[in-house]
Design a protein around this motif. Structure first.
Motif, PDB file in Angstrom:
ATOM      1  N   SER A 193     -44.298 -14.984  15.552  1.00 50.96           N
ATOM      2  CA  SER A 193     -44.450 -16.440  15.673  1.00 50.96           C
ATOM      3  C   SER A 193     -44.302 -16.915  17.110  1.00 50.96           C
ATOM      4  CB  SER A 193     -43.406 -17.160  14.804  1.00 50.96           C
ATOM      5  OG  SER A 193     -42.115 -17.114  15.411  1.00 50.96           O
ATOM      6  N   GLY A 194     -43.570 -16.148  17.909  1.00 50.56           N
ATOM      7  CA  GLY A 194     -43.331 -16.534  19.290  1.00 50.56           C
ATOM      8  C   GLY A 194     -42.220 -17.539  19.463  1.00 50.56           C
ATOM      9  N   ARG A 195     -41.615 -17.968  18.350  1.00 51.05           N
ATOM     10  CA  ARG A 195     -40.548 -18.977  18.407  1.00 51.05           C
ATOM     11  C   ARG A 195     -39.608 -18.816  17.209  1.00 51.05           C
ATOM     12  NH1 ARG A 195     -45.333 -21.374  16.792  1.00 51.05           N
ATOM     13  NH2 ARG A 195     -45.267 -22.682  14.913  1.00 51.05           N
ATOM     14  N   GLY A 196     -39.228 -17.604  16.937  1.00 55.32           N
ATOM     15  CA  GLY A 196     -38.402 -17.318  15.769  1.00 55.32           C
ATOM     16  C   GLY A 196     -36.928 -17.634  15.978  1.00 55.32           C
ATOM     17  N   THR A 197     -36.248 -17.940  14.870  1.00 56.57           N
ATOM     18  CA  THR A 197     -34.804 -18.186  14.884  1.00 56.57           C
ATOM     19  C   THR A 197     -34.192 -17.567  13.637  1.00 56.57           C
ATOM     20  OG1 THR A 197     -35.055 -20.290  16.065  1.00 56.57           O
ATOM     21  CG2 THR A 197     -32.964 -19.920  14.920  1.00 56.57           C
ATOM     22  N   ILE A 198     -33.087 -16.868  13.824  1.00 50.98           N
ATOM     23  CA  ILE A 198     -32.301 -16.358  12.705  1.00 50.98           C
ATOM     24  C   ILE A 198     -30.938 -17.030  12.742  1.00 50.98           C
ATOM     25  CG2 ILE A 198     -31.248 -14.329  11.636  1.00 50.98           C
ATOM     26  CD1 ILE A 198     -33.410 -12.634  13.042  1.00 50.98           C
ATOM     27  N   VAL A 199     -30.591 -17.710  11.673  1.00 48.04           N
ATOM     28  CA  VAL A 199     -29.263 -18.307  11.526  1.00 48.04           C
ATOM     29  C   VAL A 199     -28.551 -17.552  10.406  1.00 48.04           C
ATOM     30  CG1 VAL A 199     -27.905 -20.364  11.038  1.00 48.04           C
ATOM     31  CG2 VAL A 199     -30.109 -20.584  12.218  1.00 48.04           C
ATOM     32  N   THR A 200     -27.440 -16.932  10.721  1.00 49.14           N
ATOM     33  CA  THR A 200     -26.663 -16.232   9.701  1.00 49.14           C
ATOM     34  C   THR A 200     -25.396 -17.022   9.414  1.00 49.14           C
ATOM     35  OG1 THR A 200     -27.519 -14.060  10.336  1.00 49.14           O
ATOM     36  CG2 THR A 200     -25.431 -14.109   9.133  1.00 49.14           C
ATOM     37  N   VAL A 201     -25.195 -17.327   8.142  1.00 50.21           N
ATOM     38  CA  VAL A 201     -24.002 -18.057   7.730  1.00 50.21           C
ATOM     39  C   VAL A 201     -22.902 -17.043   7.459  1.00 50.21           C
ATOM     40  CG1 VAL A 201     -23.003 -19.670   6.075  1.00 50.21           C
ATOM     41  CG2 VAL A 201     -25.417 -19.899   6.740  1.00 50.21           C
ATOM     42  N   GLY A 202     -21.935 -16.997   8.357  1.00 48.70           N
ATOM     43  CA  GLY A 202     -20.816 -16.080   8.211  1.00 48.70           C
ATOM     44  C   GLY A 202     -19.607 -16.800   7.651  1.00 48.70           C
ATOM     45  N   SER A 203     -18.481 -16.683   8.341  1.00 49.05           N
ATOM     46  CA  SER A 203     -17.235 -17.290   7.895  1.00 49.05           C
ATOM     47  C   SER A 203     -16.209 -17.131   9.007  1.00 49.05           C
ATOM     48  CB  SER A 203     -16.737 -16.598   6.620  1.00 49.05           C
ATOM     49  OG  SER A 203     -15.395 -16.958   6.326  1.00 49.05           O
ATOM     50  N   THR A 204     -15.192 -17.978   9.004  1.00 47.41           N
ATOM     51  CA  THR A 204     -14.079 -17.740   9.912  1.00 47.41           C
ATOM     52  C   THR A 204     -13.378 -16.429   9.571  1.00 47.41           C
ATOM     53  OG1 THR A 204     -12.703 -19.175   8.512  1.00 47.41           O
ATOM     54  CG2 THR A 204     -13.671 -20.166  10.485  1.00 47.41           C
ATOM     55  N   ALA A 205     -13.631 -15.897   8.387  1.00 51.25           N
ATOM     56  CA  ALA A 205     -13.119 -14.574   8.012  1.00 51.25           C
ATOM     57  C   ALA A 205     -13.761 -13.469   8.836  1.00 51.25           C
ATOM     58  CB  ALA A 205     -13.362 -14.318   6.523  1.00 51.25           C
ATOM     59  N   ALA A 206     -14.798 -13.811   9.620  1.00 49.43           N
ATOM     60  CA  ALA A 206     -15.452 -12.822  10.468  1.00 49.43           C
ATOM     61  C   ALA A 206     -14.622 -12.460  11.687  1.00 49.43           C
ATOM     62  CB  ALA A 206     -16.816 -13.339  10.916  1.00 49.43           C
ATOM     63  N   PHE A 207     -13.598 -13.264  11.978  1.00 50.42           N
ATOM     64  CA  PHE A 207     -12.777 -12.955  13.155  1.00 50.42           C
ATOM     65  C   PHE A 207     -11.293 -13.185  12.922  1.00 50.42           C
ATOM     66  CE2 PHE A 207     -14.972 -17.040  13.571  1.00 50.42           C
ATOM     67  CZ  PHE A 207     -13.914 -17.935  13.607  1.00 50.42           C
ATOM     68  N   THR A 208     -10.902 -13.475  11.679  1.00 52.88           N
ATOM     69  CA  THR A 208      -9.488 -13.650  11.338  1.00 52.88           C
ATOM     70  C   THR A 208      -9.206 -12.964  10.006  1.00 52.88           C
ATOM     71  OG1 THR A 208      -9.520 -15.833  12.405  1.00 52.88           O
ATOM     72  CG2 THR A 208      -7.637 -15.326  10.992  1.00 52.88           C
ATOM     73  N   VAL A 209      -8.138 -12.186   9.947  1.00 51.36           N
ATOM     74  CA  VAL A 209      -7.766 -11.545   8.687  1.00 51.36           C
ATOM     75  C   VAL A 209      -6.626 -12.314   8.037  1.00 51.36           C
ATOM     76  CG1 VAL A 209      -8.523  -9.259   9.416  1.00 51.36           C
ATOM     77  CG2 VAL A 209      -6.168  -9.971   9.865  1.00 51.36           C
ATOM     78  N   TYR A 210      -6.455 -12.129   6.750  1.00 54.05           N
ATOM     79  CA  TYR A 210      -5.371 -12.781   6.024  1.00 54.05           C
ATOM     80  C   TYR A 210      -5.028 -11.943   4.798  1.00 54.05           C
ATOM     81  CZ  TYR A 210      -9.391 -14.580   3.373  1.00 54.05           C
ATOM     82  OH  TYR A 210     -10.555 -14.689   2.654  1.00 54.05           O
ATOM     83  N   GLU A 211      -3.798 -12.083   4.341  1.00 51.03           N
ATOM     84  CA  GLU A 211      -3.348 -11.294   3.191  1.00 51.03           C
ATOM     85  C   GLU A 211      -4.243 -11.552   1.978  1.00 51.03           C
ATOM     86  OE1 GLU A 211       0.559 -12.403   5.387  1.00 51.03           O
ATOM     87  OE2 GLU A 211      -1.397 -13.314   4.989  1.00 51.03           O
ATOM     88  N   GLY A 212      -4.619 -10.482   1.343  1.00 50.76           N
ATOM     89  CA  GLY A 212      -5.464 -10.588   0.156  1.00 50.76           C
ATOM     90  C   GLY A 212      -6.945 -10.690   0.465  1.00 50.76           C
ATOM     91  N   GLY A 213      -7.276 -10.802   1.732  1.00 51.24           N
ATOM     92  CA  GLY A 213      -8.676 -10.985   2.098  1.00 51.24           C
ATOM     93  C   GLY A 213      -9.313  -9.771   2.728  1.00 51.24           C
ATOM     94  N   GLY A 214      -8.714  -8.604   2.567  1.00 56.43           N
ATOM     95  CA  GLY A 214      -9.201  -7.417   3.250  1.00 56.43           C
ATOM     96  C   GLY A 214     -10.665  -7.104   3.002  1.00 56.43           C
ATOM     97  N   GLY A 215     -11.080  -7.147   1.754  1.00 60.29           N
ATOM     98  CA  GLY A 215     -12.461  -6.814   1.427  1.00 60.29           C
ATOM     99  C   GLY A 215     -13.452  -7.806   2.008  1.00 60.29           C
ATOM    100  N   TYR A 216     -13.131  -9.094   1.880  1.00 59.29           N
ATOM    101  CA  TYR A 216     -14.039 -10.132   2.368  1.00 59.29           C
ATOM    102  C   TYR A 216     -14.057 -10.177   3.894  1.00 59.29           C
ATOM    103  CZ  TYR A 216     -16.274 -14.725   2.806  1.00 59.29           C
ATOM    104  OH  TYR A 216     -17.122 -15.757   3.136  1.00 59.29           O
ATOM    105  N   THR A 217     -12.865 -10.106   4.522  1.00 60.32           N
ATOM    106  CA  THR A 217     -12.842 -10.157   5.976  1.00 60.32           C
ATOM    107  C   THR A 217     -13.499  -8.915   6.580  1.00 60.32           C
ATOM    108  OG1 THR A 217     -10.601  -9.210   6.068  1.00 60.32           O
ATOM    109  CG2 THR A 217     -10.777 -11.604   6.057  1.00 60.32           C
TER     110      THR A 217
END
Length: 251
Positions: A126-150
């Motif tokens: 296209s010559g003007r592509g954009t990719i937006v990925t919806v992540g989470s603050t879990a992408a850079f912070t861990v928390y108890e019980g969230g091991g699998g998701y983080t």
């Protein structure tokens, strides 16, 4: 020719809100998700500016079909919103469910990989592509019980960052939005296997958590900047959430 936007996980929540918003921005939206009935309702609501595609992002053939449908539309694919994802359980590592961890990795990481691979050639062409990925603050912070998701969201963030490096010099922007507490109809409900009271407890006392439209608004902003502007990462939380572990709750 009209710009086409593909949104995964579009049958509810942030995905559905993003499809509605991008249609208002002038895109022809391709709403992709597993639940065909939900997609048909959404497309009927949006009107002729939308196309529904039943798609399971954990299945190679299903993702290939999505790419085929997009290629057959009258327009140019300029935007991919990798929104499909999710969490299961809140177990500590010591008792973590391997099946839940596997599902979270398959959906959040490998699903993003499959869809990105399938649509990247068209985005680049296209010559003007954009990719937006919806992540989470879990992408850079861990928390108890969230091991699998983080762990899954950390891996997804690594995928996005690597892709940005690999596409340097090519006409495709690689962006990421990482929301904190977003109250949607299904995210926490799915995480707790349909336990409504447990899902609701996540937001107890939180004044005005983010909602799906807030994230859709940010996706639209990122996607509609001049193409030389690349918003690498946008972190968004409700005012009540100062950090992953610091949430003000009113009594």
């Amino acid at each position: 020719m009209q710009n086409i936007a593909v949104i995964t996980g579009a049958s509810s929540g942030i995905g559905a809100a993003t499809a509605r918003r991008l249609a208002r921005e002038g895109f022809h939206v391709v709403a992709a998700a597993r639940r065909a009935d939900r997609l048909e309702e959404l497309v009927k609501e949006i009107g002729p500016a939308a196309t529904a595609v039943e798609c399971d992002i954990t299945d190679d053939a299903s993702v290939a079909n999505l790419a085929t449908v997009v290629a057959g539309l009258d327009g140019v694919l300029t935007l991919l919103v990798n929104n499909a994802g999710g969490a299961r359980g809140l177990d500590p590592v010591a008792t973590g469910s391997v099946d839940d961890w596997q599902w979270m990795y398959d959906v959040n990481v490998l699903g993003t990989l499959r869809v990105t691979k399938a649509l990247l050639p068209a985005l680049e062409q296209s010559g003007r592509g954009t990719i937006v990925t919806v992540g989470s603050t879990a992408a850079f912070t861990v928390y108890e019980g969230g091991g699998g998701y983080t762990a899954a969201k950390h891996a997804q963030e690594a995928l996005v960052g690597t892709l940005r490096l690999e596409l340097s010099g090519k006409p495709v922007r690689v962006t990421e939005i990482d929301p904190g507490m977003v109250r949607t109809d299904e995210f926490s409900l799915n995480r707790f296997a349909g336990d409504q009271s447990r899902a609701d407890s996540i937001y107890d006392g939180v004044k005005e958590p983010l909602v799906a439209d807030d994230i859709a608004d940010c996706v639209a902003f990122m996607a509609t900047r001049p193409h030389h502007v690349n918003i690498d990462k946008l972190v968004i939380r409700p005012l009540a959430q100062a950090a992953q572990h610091k949430v003000h709750r009113e009594k």
